[in-house]
Design an enzyme around this catalytic site. Structure first.
Site, PDB file in Angstrom:
ATOM      1  N   ASP A  99      16.194 -11.664   6.213  1.00 43.26           N
ATOM      2  CA  ASP A  99      15.754 -12.985   5.749  1.00 43.26           C
ATOM      3  C   ASP A  99      16.806 -13.559   4.801  1.00 43.26           C
ATOM      4  O   ASP A  99      17.262 -12.873   3.881  1.00 43.26           O
ATOM      5  CB  ASP A  99      14.419 -12.888   4.995  1.00 43.26           C
ATOM      6  N   GLY A 101     -13.275 -19.869  -5.854  1.00 38.30           N
ATOM      7  CA  GLY A 101     -12.586 -20.824  -4.993  1.00 38.30           C
ATOM      8  C   GLY A 101     -12.384 -22.130  -5.730  1.00 38.30           C
ATOM      9  O   GLY A 101     -12.751 -22.262  -6.901  1.00 38.30           O
ATOM     10  N   CYS A 123     -17.144 -16.642 -10.531  1.00 37.16           N
ATOM     11  CA  CYS A 123     -16.376 -17.827 -10.916  1.00 37.16           C
ATOM     12  C   CYS A 123     -17.033 -19.092 -10.347  1.00 37.16           C
ATOM     13  O   CYS A 123     -18.085 -19.500 -10.816  1.00 37.16           O
ATOM     14  CB  CYS A 123     -14.925 -17.673 -10.487  1.00 37.16           C
ATOM     15  N   ILE A 158       0.835  -1.206   0.000  1.00 34.63           N
ATOM     16  CA  ILE A 158       0.000   0.000   0.000  1.00 34.63           C
ATOM     17  C   ILE A 158       0.867   1.253   0.000  1.00 34.63           C
ATOM     18  O   ILE A 158       0.548   2.244  -0.660  1.00 34.63           O
ATOM     19  CB  ILE A 158      -0.968  -0.020   1.200  1.00 34.63           C
ATOM     20  N   GLY A 168     -18.649 -19.227  -7.738  1.00 35.93           N
ATOM     21  CA  GLY A 168     -19.954 -18.749  -7.273  1.00 35.93           C
ATOM     22  C   GLY A 168     -21.014 -18.870  -8.354  1.00 35.93           C
ATOM     23  O   GLY A 168     -22.149 -19.278  -8.090  1.00 35.93           O
ATOM     24  N   HIS A 183     -13.608 -12.705 -13.170  1.00 34.23           N
ATOM     25  CA  HIS A 183     -13.332 -12.059 -11.880  1.00 34.23           C
ATOM     26  C   HIS A 183     -13.354 -10.531 -12.044  1.00 34.23           C
ATOM     27  O   HIS A 183     -12.305  -9.906 -12.246  1.00 34.23           O
ATOM     28  CB  HIS A 183     -11.968 -12.501 -11.351  1.00 34.23           C
ATOM     29  N   GLU A 199     -13.626  -8.298  -9.871  1.00 34.32           N
ATOM     30  CA  GLU A 199     -12.962  -7.591  -8.770  1.00 34.32           C
ATOM     31  C   GLU A 199     -11.561  -7.127  -9.128  1.00 34.32           C
ATOM     32  O   GLU A 199     -11.035  -6.176  -8.537  1.00 34.32           O
ATOM     33  CB  GLU A 199     -12.924  -8.473  -7.513  1.00 34.32           C
ATOM     34  N   LYS A 204      15.555  11.316  16.769  1.00 33.65           N
ATOM     35  CA  LYS A 204      16.388  10.207  17.249  1.00 33.65           C
ATOM     36  C   LYS A 204      16.633   9.187  16.140  1.00 33.65           C
ATOM     37  O   LYS A 204      17.763   8.713  15.946  1.00 33.65           O
ATOM     38  CB  LYS A 204      15.700   9.546  18.444  1.00 33.65           C
TER      39      LYS A 204
END
Length: 531
Positions: A146, A349, A376, A19, A378, A502, A504, A222
């Site tokens: 890492d 899904g 999808c 973000i 759904g 999709h 979205e 600081k």
């Protein structure tokens, strides 16, 4: 030549680098610069396509069909940039490319090593997205320290040196914890994180400090002293109610001027009026609606990140607050949907687990005239529910769940039948869809042809089209050759629509996707009429 901004993270993960990167890009875009973003992921998967949502959140699909990190969703939502497979690079893909080259003899018998071969491959992958852009923002996944991230940090260190000081800069995102017992913010984790970064050979030019509150001037001073960063370049990033406030918060502290001065760019006027309007609607909605999102990965909200954001965008378009109520489809009690719910969403899904609850939710939405949206899987479950409860095909199913079903209303696509690998083999990316006139879908889109992103192996079985149409189902969207069902809706229902694609992935806060905008409009209408 493009300017480069490298964004690293320290202390802990999930601080919001995605973000933050997207917010910086949006500010630079508002100044008239052409900006793109790239995510470097140190994990060894070739892409995110086969990763569990519990491990990594949603898989974000690009126009060109890449299965990528969810941060690319932030990049596209916050900016006008269009992401491709080149905008997400994993360690798995880097190592795969290097080993493939070694097998072909491209290295002429050299000993293949992390330096220079892996680092050079990373640098080439970064430079690939530069074309036609003024600024490239590169987010390095993971946390400084890492092990798996070291080759990426080494590669960007080398690249920065090659580019020159005026053409690249480093921004380090870190965490400043508030210790309740002591009653103060602690800078030591940030100091150690920057120390780790400097040991690698990278001196950050800016530090963005995540905290649960504003950083006072003394704390900023600081941090600046101990990290060798100008005090004005220590940016406070407190927790905010809405992620869409972040560009405003960063601009408020002069991040635009700091970046343009550091990269020797012309500073131009920044108008963040559109972000102010969005935040104003979110803070001062005219009404509220409750949408039940029925899925099996609800324990991790990031599993449905783009769907949740797109619902919020639909709310922005209608000036309403959307309360997304997550319902676990494995434990769904249908009575829960009777309690002040104005819309039902069943997202995509895979697999049989949790299917029963989703079908029950769709049945409840259909029979009670509640606005219902299936995406999808759904949409496929809408077809199964309708076949069982309206057409009387009691054993109707998808061959994904029951290969021997006597009524395979959902079946595997013909071209998928011989596919034996999971990764990158589905029907992926943007495909055209022909929208039928005089339908709900056409009223929403106001177009005859649309392009939407897909991620599926199964489709509606055309053998049953006439059965469905005879009972009021309208197949309002199909592939241009009419072979693949893309959108189905019900004639005599307030708003009952499923899509194979999709939507979205193409919704933005300042350009909500038409389907989500109209779905929330219908939820609001339902609330006003029936509750």
């Amino acid at each position: 030549m493009a300017k480069y901004i490298f964004i690293t993270g320290g202390v802990l993960s999930s601080l919001g680098k995605g973000i933050t990167s997207a917010s910086i890009a949006s500010i630079l875009e508002e100044m008239g610069y052409r900006v793109t973003l790239q995510k470097l992921d140190p994990y060894l998967n070739v892409d995110a396509g086969t990763m569990s949502p519990y491990q990594h959140g949603e898989v974000y699909v690009t126009e060109d069909g890449a299965e990528t990190d969810l941060d690319l969703g932030h990049y596209e939502r916050f900016t006008n940039a269009v992401m491709t497979r080149d905008n997400n690079v994993t360690a798995g893909r880097i190592y795969y490319n290097v080993i493939s080259k070694e097998r072909k003899g491209d290295y002429l018998g050299a000993t293949v090593q992390v330096i220079p071969h892996i680092t050079e491959e990373i640098k080439e992958s970064i430079k690939r997205v530069e074309k036609d852009n003024d600024i490239v923002i590169v987010e390095i996944g993971g946390t400084v320290g890492d092990i798996e991230g070291l080759p990426f940090l080494e590669a960007v260190r080398q690249l920065s040196l090659e580019l020159g000081r005026k053409n690249s800069m480093f921004i380090h995102l870190t965490y400043v914890p508030y210790i309740k017992a002591a009653g103060e913010l602690k800078t030591k984790p940030t100091q150690h994180s920057v120390k780790e970064l400097r040991a690698i050979g990278i001196q950050p030019d800016m530090i963005i400090c995540r905290a649960d509150r504003e950083l006072p001037k003394g704390i900023k001073s600081k941090i600046a002293l101990f990290t060798n960063v100008k005090e004005e370049a220590v940016i406070s990033a407190p927790d905010l109610e809405f992620s869409y406030e972040v560009p405003l918060k960063l601009k408020e502290q002069g991040i635009d001027r700091i970046i343009t001065e550091r990269l020797n760019l012309e500073h131009r006027e920044v108008n963040l009026g559109k972000w102010k309007k969005i935040v104003n609607v979110l803070r001062n909605p005219e009404e509220e609606v409750n949408v039940a999102l029925v899925g099996k990965y609800v324990e991790l909200k990031d599993s449905y990140k783009s769907v949740i954001e797109a619902l919020i965008h639909g709310g922005i378009a209608n000036k309403v607050k959307v309360n997304v109520i997550l319902k676990n489809s494995e434990q769904l009690d249908i009575s829960e949907l009777q309690e002040d719910i104005h819309g039902i969403m069943v997202p995509g899904g895979f697999g049989e687990r949790g299917i029963r609850g989703k079908i029950e939710a769709l049945n409840f939405g259909r029979e009670n005239n509640i606005p219902t949206f299936g995406i999808c899987l759904g949409m496929q479950l809408m077809a199964i529910e309708f076949a069982r409860n309206v057409l009387g095909f009691s054993n109707a199913n998808s061959t994904e769940f029951d290969p021997d079903t006597p009524f395979p209303v959902i079946d595997i696509m013909e071209e998928q039948k011989k596919v034996d690998k999971l990764g990158g083999t589905m029907r992926l990316g943007a495909y055209p869809c022909k929208v039928k006139e005089n339908t709900l879908a056409h009223r929403i889109y106001q177009k005859d042809l649309i392009y939407e992103r897909h991620r599926h192996r199964y489709e509606f079985n055309n053998r049953y089209r006439k059965d469905f149409e005879s009972k009021g189902v309208v197949f309002s969207g199909t592939s241009p050759d009419d072979k693949l069902v893309e959108i189905m809706e019900l004639k005599n229902h307030m708003w009952y629509l499923g899509c194979q694609f999709h939507p979205e992935f193409k919704s933005k806060p300042f350009a909500p996707h038409p389907l989500f905008r109209d779905f929330i409009r219908a939820c609001l209408e339902y609330k006003r009429k029936f509750t």
